[in-house]
Design an enzyme around this catalytic site. Sequence first.
Site, short mmCIF file in Angstrom:
data_model
loop_
_atom_site.label_atom_id
_atom_site.label_comp_id
_atom_site.label_asym_id
_atom_site.label_seq_id
_atom_site.Cartn_x
_atom_site.Cartn_y
_atom_site.Cartn_z
CE LYS A 148 -4.33 7.40 8.98
NZ LYS A 148 -3.50 7.10 10.14
CG ASP A 162 -1.71 1.21 1.41
OD1 ASP A 162 -2.34 1.63 0.43
OD2 ASP A 162 -1.73 1.78 2.53
CG LEU A 163 1.74 5.65 -1.99
CD1 LEU A 163 3.22 5.38 -2.17
CD2 LEU A 163 1.20 6.38 -3.24
CG ASP A 164 -1.76 7.49 0.54
OD1 ASP A 164 -0.94 8.40 0.41
OD2 ASP A 164 -2.63 7.22 -0.32
CD GLU A 216 -3.67 -1.67 2.97
OE1 GLU A 216 -3.77 -0.86 3.90
OE2 GLU A 216 -3.99 -1.39 1.81
CG ASP A 217 -1.97 2.61 6.41
OD1 ASP A 217 -2.30 2.19 5.28
OD2 ASP A 217 -2.22 3.76 6.80
CB SER A 220 -2.10 2.89 -3.65
OG SER A 220 -2.69 4.10 -3.21
CB ALA A 221 -7.54 3.48 -2.68
CE LYS A 229 -5.89 -0.89 -0.96
NZ LYS A 229 -4.74 -0.17 -0.40
CB THR A 272 -0.07 11.03 1.71
OG1 THR A 272 -0.55 9.70 1.74
CG2 THR A 272 1.11 11.14 0.78
C1 G6P Z 1 -5.43 6.11 -0.10
C2 G6P Z 1 -5.58 6.90 1.19
C3 G6P Z 1 -6.96 7.47 1.32
C4 G6P Z 1 -7.33 8.25 0.06
C5 G6P Z 1 -7.25 7.35 -1.15
C6 G6P Z 1 -7.58 8.06 -2.45
O1 G6P Z 1 -6.12 4.91 0.05
O2 G6P Z 1 -5.30 6.08 2.31
O3 G6P Z 1 -7.00 8.30 2.45
O4 G6P Z 1 -8.63 8.78 0.19
O5 G6P Z 1 -5.94 6.82 -1.23
O6 G6P Z 1 -6.57 8.99 -2.72
P1 G6P Z 1 -6.61 10.05 -3.91
O7 G6P Z 1 -5.20 10.54 -3.99
O8 G6P Z 1 -7.04 9.29 -5.15
O9 G6P Z 1 -7.61 11.08 -3.55
MG MG Z 2 -2.84 3.15 3.50
#
Ligand code: G6P
Ligand code: MG
Length: 231
Positions: free
Chosen positions: A61, A25-27, A185-186, A130-131, A161, A33
């Site tokens: 998140k 996962d990224l964030d 994953e967090d 990542s989402a 997710k 972020t």
């Molecule tokens: C990640 C973050 C979420 C965020 C989502 C969409 O999953 O954990 O907090 O809402 O990405 O991010 P974006 O950059 O597409 O708005």
């Molecule tokens: Mg995350």
Amino acid sequence: MQAGCDDNFYFRSHNMSNIKACIFDLDGVIVDTAIYHYQAWKRLANQLGLNFTEHDNELLKGVSRTRSLEIILELNGVVKTEAEKTELASQKNTWYVEMISKMQPDEILPGAKEFVLACRAAGIKTALGSASKNSMMILEKIGMDKLFDAIIDGNKVSKAKPDPEVFLKGAAELGIAPENCVVFEDAIAGVEAAIAGGMKVVGIGSPEVLGKANFVLSGLSEMSLAKLDEL
Ligand code: G6P
Ligand code: MG
């Protein structure tokens, strides 16, 4: 006796080669972020006269941009049309992109780049799952865009997710079976997505929150190739 030892050795060796891919996962795993997401949503909430706290931000998140906005509106008992929601989410994203466009490599979370590089050196495939639709920009800013064999982001998935789509697409693009993948994953929704996809999962954060993971670490600085054997 000798045969038993050999069996144990075979079992351990077999386990050692079980993980063929790591999906990150990224964030909250590679970069933090969440603070930028919070500041951009807070600015929008202030503009609309809505309440939004750092505690509320935890609910966002791992959740998509559209769903994040809906959660903020729901917390305040406010209803908006689809057109209004599109406009508001776009405004938040403009502010968010302003902030992440200034990100630097020193914002990589401790140990994250080192562990990704260690995986690659050991022949273990790496993917991003990542989402976020802003994943590529963030990876470029922190200088990690060339370190993943597959990048599955919010632009490539239709189901958020805890649906496992993002991770299953990652595994498919890598050509690795889900049972040979581990996800880092967090977010609770992300841990559930990995499990739903038939993958192993290492939680990054607190064991109280991510209890369903195979094990939980406070960050990738605590991760090592040796720990993959425990999965
Ligand atoms: C990640 C973050 C979420 C965020 C989502 C969409 O999953 O954990 O907090 O809402 O990405 O991010 P974006 O950059 O597409 O708005
Ligand atoms: Mg995350």
